[in-house]
Motif scaffolding. Structure first.
Motif, mmCIF file in Angstrom:
data_model
loop_
_atom_site.group_PDB
_atom_site.id
_atom_site.type_symbol
_atom_site.label_atom_id
_atom_site.label_comp_id
_atom_site.label_asym_id
_atom_site.label_seq_id
_atom_site.Cartn_x
_atom_site.Cartn_y
_atom_site.Cartn_z
ATOM 1 N N ASN A 1 -25.701 -63.672 50.171
ATOM 2 C CA ASN A 1 -26.676 -62.798 50.835
ATOM 3 C C ASN A 1 -28.128 -63.176 50.507
ATOM 4 O OD1 ASN A 1 -24.777 -61.322 52.254
ATOM 5 N ND2 ASN A 1 -24.533 -59.828 50.626
ATOM 6 N N PRO A 2 -28.524 -63.253 49.228
ATOM 7 C CA PRO A 2 -29.921 -63.648 48.974
ATOM 8 C C PRO A 2 -30.213 -65.076 49.404
ATOM 9 C CG PRO A 2 -28.764 -63.203 46.902
ATOM 10 C CD PRO A 2 -27.836 -62.870 48.007
ATOM 11 N N LEU A 3 -29.204 -65.932 49.354
ATOM 12 C CA LEU A 3 -29.398 -67.316 49.780
ATOM 13 C C LEU A 3 -29.694 -67.394 51.273
ATOM 14 C CD1 LEU A 3 -29.381 -70.128 48.616
ATOM 15 C CD2 LEU A 3 -26.944 -70.233 49.040
ATOM 16 N N ASN A 4 -29.041 -66.541 52.059
ATOM 17 C CA ASN A 4 -29.337 -66.488 53.500
ATOM 18 C C ASN A 4 -30.779 -66.048 53.737
ATOM 19 O OD1 ASN A 4 -26.882 -67.392 54.465
ATOM 20 N ND2 ASN A 4 -26.001 -65.348 54.556
ATOM 21 N N PHE A 5 -31.259 -65.082 52.957
ATOM 22 C CA PHE A 5 -32.655 -64.656 53.095
ATOM 23 C C PHE A 5 -33.599 -65.803 52.766
ATOM 24 C CE2 PHE A 5 -30.999 -60.323 52.970
ATOM 25 C CZ PHE A 5 -31.811 -59.723 53.918
ATOM 26 N N ILE A 6 -33.307 -66.543 51.712
ATOM 27 C CA ILE A 6 -34.160 -67.674 51.325
ATOM 28 C C ILE A 6 -34.220 -68.699 52.448
ATOM 29 C CG2 ILE A 6 -34.305 -69.672 49.772
ATOM 30 C CD1 ILE A 6 -33.160 -67.789 47.572
ATOM 31 N N ASN A 7 -33.066 -69.056 52.991
ATOM 32 C CA ASN A 7 -33.038 -70.065 54.056
ATOM 33 C C ASN A 7 -33.712 -69.572 55.328
ATOM 34 O OD1 ASN A 7 -31.706 -71.967 52.475
ATOM 35 N ND2 ASN A 7 -29.693 -71.225 53.068
#
Length: 110
Positions: A17-23
């Motif tokens: 989830n946070p990785l999707n926000f970063i990308n």
């Protein structure tokens, strides 16, 4: 092993989830920087404008690195999820005698 697979899947989902926000936000920020550069092209040349363009190119380079490593981390998380899923979930016949023999042997040597 099943517990380890469930733990891995849980961790991978939490990281995803946070990785999707970063990308997603790094891609969006890259688009904003392109628009800012277009607007700067309309201004007359001055040392300040050139300085801003240099700073924007540095930020753009940093965002490119963030996207690259974010995509790499996303690939790692996806492989963790695939690994934690394991097989198809179908039941296969098993030779119980061989299974008991193997685990008894492991317990004896352990």
């Amino acid at each position: 092993l099943a517990s380890l697979g469930q733990l891995t899947a849980g961790i991978a989902h939490e990281i995803k989830n946070p990785l999707n926000f970063i990308n997603n936000f790094s891609e969006l920020s890259q688009d904003f920087l392109d628009e800012i550069e277009e607007e700067l092209q309309k201004l007359p040349n001055s040392p300040e404008v050139e300085n801003i363009q240099d700073l924007l190119s540095d930020v753009k380079s940093n965002l490119g690195k963030i996207r690259h490593h974010g995509s790499r981390a996303d690939g790692i998380v996806k492989s963790m999820l695939m690994h934690s899923r394991g097989g198809t979930g179908t039941k296969d016949p098993t030779d119980l005698n061989a299974l008991i023999r193997e685990y008894s042997n492991l317990a004896f040597h352990g």
